[in-house]
Design a protein around this motif. Structure first.
Motif, mmCIF file in Angstrom:
data_model
loop_
_atom_site.group_PDB
_atom_site.id
_atom_site.type_symbol
_atom_site.label_atom_id
_atom_site.label_comp_id
_atom_site.label_asym_id
_atom_site.label_seq_id
_atom_site.Cartn_x
_atom_site.Cartn_y
_atom_site.Cartn_z
ATOM 1 N N PHE A 1 11.771 17.323 -60.526
ATOM 2 C CA PHE A 1 10.163 16.116 -61.085
ATOM 3 C C PHE A 1 9.459 16.535 -62.778
ATOM 4 C CE2 PHE A 1 10.986 14.372 -56.522
ATOM 5 C CZ PHE A 1 11.248 13.144 -56.891
ATOM 6 N N GLU A 2 9.623 15.823 -63.322
ATOM 7 C CA GLU A 2 8.681 16.012 -64.403
ATOM 8 C C GLU A 2 7.580 15.238 -65.080
ATOM 9 O OE1 GLU A 2 9.503 18.586 -66.334
ATOM 10 O OE2 GLU A 2 11.517 18.628 -66.911
ATOM 11 N N SER A 3 7.669 14.588 -65.044
ATOM 12 C CA SER A 3 5.847 13.380 -64.714
ATOM 13 C C SER A 3 5.989 12.006 -64.059
ATOM 14 C CB SER A 3 6.111 13.516 -66.405
ATOM 15 O OG SER A 3 6.959 12.705 -66.511
ATOM 16 N N GLY A 4 4.570 12.004 -64.257
ATOM 17 C CA GLY A 4 4.436 10.616 -63.064
ATOM 18 C C GLY A 4 3.109 9.212 -63.676
ATOM 19 N N LYS A 5 3.843 8.660 -64.137
ATOM 20 C CA LYS A 5 2.426 7.283 -64.627
ATOM 21 C C LYS A 5 2.463 6.105 -63.647
ATOM 22 C CE LYS A 5 1.029 5.687 -68.910
ATOM 23 N NZ LYS A 5 -0.562 6.401 -68.884
ATOM 24 N N GLY A 6 1.327 6.262 -63.681
ATOM 25 C CA GLY A 6 1.324 4.703 -62.390
ATOM 26 C C GLY A 6 2.446 5.147 -61.501
ATOM 27 N N ILE A 7 3.240 4.214 -60.555
ATOM 28 C CA ILE A 7 4.476 4.736 -59.516
ATOM 29 C C ILE A 7 5.621 5.282 -59.784
ATOM 30 C CG2 ILE A 7 3.038 2.880 -58.262
ATOM 31 C CD1 ILE A 7 5.224 0.865 -58.249
ATOM 32 N N ARG A 8 5.701 5.416 -61.643
ATOM 33 C CA ARG A 8 7.025 5.736 -61.625
ATOM 34 C C ARG A 8 6.673 7.364 -61.952
ATOM 35 N NH1 ARG A 8 9.721 0.874 -63.290
ATOM 36 N NH2 ARG A 8 8.633 -0.806 -63.109
ATOM 37 N N LEU A 9 7.802 7.716 -61.417
ATOM 38 C CA LEU A 9 8.558 9.305 -62.195
ATOM 39 C C LEU A 9 9.894 9.632 -62.266
ATOM 40 C CD1 LEU A 9 8.304 9.948 -57.992
ATOM 41 C CD2 LEU A 9 7.013 10.918 -60.074
ATOM 42 N N SER A 10 9.246 10.630 -63.456
ATOM 43 C CA SER A 10 10.472 10.738 -64.132
ATOM 44 C C SER A 10 11.011 12.118 -64.221
ATOM 45 C CB SER A 10 10.156 10.893 -65.925
ATOM 46 O OG SER A 10 9.991 9.587 -66.025
ATOM 47 N N VAL B 1 -2.089 0.637 -56.662
ATOM 48 C CA VAL B 1 -2.033 0.162 -57.429
ATOM 49 C C VAL B 1 -0.847 -0.781 -57.976
ATOM 50 C CG1 VAL B 1 -4.240 2.360 -58.388
ATOM 51 C CG2 VAL B 1 -1.476 1.933 -58.964
ATOM 52 N N THR B 2 0.405 -0.548 -57.234
ATOM 53 C CA THR B 2 1.185 -1.368 -57.136
ATOM 54 C C THR B 2 1.093 -2.665 -57.811
ATOM 55 O OG1 THR B 2 2.270 -0.094 -55.506
ATOM 56 C CG2 THR B 2 3.812 -1.670 -56.238
ATOM 57 N N THR B 3 1.200 -3.273 -58.716
ATOM 58 C CA THR B 3 1.705 -4.709 -59.254
ATOM 59 C C THR B 3 2.911 -5.701 -58.485
ATOM 60 O OG1 THR B 3 3.022 -4.542 -60.984
ATOM 61 C CG2 THR B 3 0.925 -3.888 -61.707
ATOM 62 N N THR B 4 2.378 -6.951 -59.026
ATOM 63 C CA THR B 4 3.576 -7.522 -58.069
ATOM 64 C C THR B 4 5.006 -7.990 -58.516
ATOM 65 O OG1 THR B 4 2.868 -9.824 -59.055
ATOM 66 C CG2 THR B 4 1.714 -9.092 -56.372
ATOM 67 N N ALA B 5 5.026 -7.849 -59.554
ATOM 68 C CA ALA B 5 5.962 -7.252 -60.398
ATOM 69 C C ALA B 5 6.654 -6.225 -59.945
ATOM 70 C CB ALA B 5 5.567 -7.723 -61.863
ATOM 71 N N GLU B 6 5.825 -5.117 -59.809
ATOM 72 C CA GLU B 6 6.479 -3.537 -59.153
ATOM 73 C C GLU B 6 7.274 -3.963 -57.922
ATOM 74 O OE1 GLU B 6 4.399 -0.414 -61.784
ATOM 75 O OE2 GLU B 6 3.498 -1.323 -60.147
ATOM 76 N N VAL B 7 6.869 -5.129 -56.681
ATOM 77 C CA VAL B 7 7.115 -5.393 -56.531
ATOM 78 C C VAL B 7 8.391 -5.841 -55.771
ATOM 79 C CG1 VAL B 7 6.513 -6.709 -54.140
ATOM 80 C CG2 VAL B 7 4.519 -5.274 -54.456
ATOM 81 N N THR C 1 11.517 -4.671 -54.269
ATOM 82 C CA THR C 1 12.412 -5.393 -52.874
ATOM 83 C C THR C 1 13.559 -5.608 -53.614
ATOM 84 O OG1 THR C 1 10.975 -7.497 -53.775
ATOM 85 C CG2 THR C 1 10.482 -5.837 -51.653
ATOM 86 N N GLY C 2 14.080 -5.617 -54.587
ATOM 87 C CA GLY C 2 15.325 -6.668 -55.301
ATOM 88 C C GLY C 2 15.793 -5.621 -55.426
ATOM 89 N N ILE C 3 15.431 -3.907 -55.341
ATOM 90 C CA ILE C 3 16.376 -3.043 -55.630
ATOM 91 C C ILE C 3 16.912 -2.447 -54.050
ATOM 92 C CG2 ILE C 3 16.676 -0.521 -55.779
ATOM 93 C CD1 ILE C 3 14.970 -0.602 -58.314
ATOM 94 N N LEU C 4 15.876 -2.647 -52.908
ATOM 95 C CA LEU C 4 16.525 -2.456 -51.502
ATOM 96 C C LEU C 4 17.366 -4.088 -50.594
ATOM 97 C CD1 LEU C 4 15.355 -1.489 -48.993
ATOM 98 C CD2 LEU C 4 13.332 -3.006 -48.830
#
Length: 438
Positions: A32-41, A413-419, A423-426
């Protein structure tokens, strides 16, 4: 846009022999290198949605400015204090904030570095409580088969799983008992009867061991490694009554369930049962510093000092109540209390639960309390949960899977769009592993 990583091992140093990994290293391990919000790079350019909050920790995401600022300010002011000679203001303020957040009757907090230390301290406190009251023979600790309580020797001894026996015998005086979920799964006990039967079996165990030898029972209110097994409605209240009858302390391991994760500050409030000792960690600092705590009732704190005055519990650890960690914890607790997060969690939980049930369909049963989710999967063969989690990771989604379950714990802090993205990926991963029958 979440992207699927390609060739992650090419981004690693060629020689990894100096580093001992926390889990077995594999081709799926990420740098892992970085993170912002609920996303990691990661170092290979991959991007990931973290639907596990790291491991039930990063509840405010990876770029929470109030906590970052608090830690930065503290770093410039006082990064460490001589622990043999005193403490620091953030630690004092955090202890009070935790007591204020806890159920009524909890009066003191001991700050430690991690969940395992919290459990170890709880075991010592339980024995000390009985010793101080003239019952030094009350030393045995009950805990669940299939529970998990940490990685130090004492906490690992409480972990009732066969995969820990490779370290040899655990601490003497640990007795394992069966939780309601195991009665349902292994003996087909109906859910409406499993709570009463499990509580009765625990009482019989205390009687068989001898009440004068049992100090405490340590339990997770929601059992993580059973796919987030939620207790029957009356179960924890029954356990509280059993403990009171036999002068046995009730200890909740809320390392996973605490700090807003179940919709209330602690699962003790969610389920309406107050333990004698509450072990908390993970989300307590939002992931910005190693931190955990042992919260205790007045009668547990009583042997540690004068009534209404300072209490002390030693021996302790060099970094316990560290000012940097305490500053992170105080900022996180303050943000949780003042940022409207309980309402936000309720709204997000309703949306997430509905979407999970939709994508799971007939392929699994969703267990949900607050923003804590388990999906108990059906069909699909061996290591089903691991295979689903792996299929998610290839698509850029981080969850946890083991045995026949997967678990999710989205950040507050997850948004409904991120949910919807999660769930789409799951759903795609379930289609791959379990088939498309919804």
């Amino acid at each position: 846009m979440t992207t699927t990583p390609t060739g992650p091992l090419s981004s690693w140093p060629s020689d990894l022999s100096a580093f001992c990994f926390e889990v077995p290293h594999s081709s799926e391990a990420l740098l892992f290198e970085s993170g912002k919000g609920i996303r990691l790079s990661d170092a290979a350019g991959g991007s990931y949605l973290d639907a596990l909050s790291g491991v039930f920790v990063t509840c405010f995401g990876y770029d929470c400015e109030p906590i970052v600022s608090a830690v930065t300010d503290q770093l410039r002011t006082l990064p460490f204090n001589p622990p043999l000679h005193g403490t620091n203001r953030p630690a004092l303020a955090l202890a009070q904030a935790l007591v204020d957040l806890a159920p009524p009757g909890i009066t003191a907090a001991k700050l430690v570095n991690g969940g395992s230390e919290s459990i170890e301290a709880a075991m010592r406190l339980a024995r000390l409580h009985h010793h101080a009251r003239g019952n030094p023979g009350k030393v045995k600790i009950l805990s669940y088969y299939h529970g998990y309580h940490g990685a130090t020797f004492g906490s690992l001894s409480l972990t009732g799983r066969p995969d820990v026996t490779r370290f040899g015998p655990g601490l003497p005086g640990v007795v394992h008992v069966w939780p309601p979920d195991c009665l349902e799964a292994f003996w087909d006990v109906p859910p409406e009867k499993s709570g009463a039967l499990a509580a009765a079996m625990i009482e019989r165990t205390i009687e068989a061991e001898g009440p004068d030898s049992v100090a405490a029972i340590v339990m997770e209110p929601v059992i993580h490694l059973r796919g987030m097994a939620i207790p029957p409605a009356d179960y924890l209240a029954r356990i509280r009554e059993v403990c009171d009858r036999h002068d046995v302390l009730l200890v909740f391991d809320e390392i996973v369930t605490g700090f807003g994760r179940t919709g209330a500050p602690f699962a003790a409030q969610t389920f309406g049962v107050t333990p004698d000792i509450l072990c908390v960690g993970k989300g307590i600092s939002g992931g910005y510093a190693p931190l955990a705590a042992v919260l205790m009732s007045e009668r547990i704190a009583e042997p540690l000092g004068e009534h209404g005055g300072p209490v002390s519990f030693a021996p302790s650890h060099t970094y316990a109540a560290n000012p940097l960690a305490a500053a992170a914890g105080l900022a996180a607790v303050t943000l949780y209390r003042e940022g409207g997060y309980e309402e936000r969690i309720r709204e997000l939980a309703a949306h997430t639960g509905a979407r999970l049930r939709e994508v799971a369909g007939g392929r699994g049963t969703v267990r949900a309390v607050g923003l804590l989710y388990g999906v108990k999967l059906t069909g699909g063969g061996e290591r089903l949960g691991e295979r689903v989690a792996s299929a998610c990771l290839r698509r850029g989604l981080i969850i946890r899977g083991q045995d026949d379950w997967v678990v999710l714990a989205p950040a507050f802090v997850t948004t409904t769009a991120e949910v919807d993205e999660i769930t789409g990926i799951l759903g795609e991963a379930l289609d791959e592993v379990c088939g498309a029958d919804r």
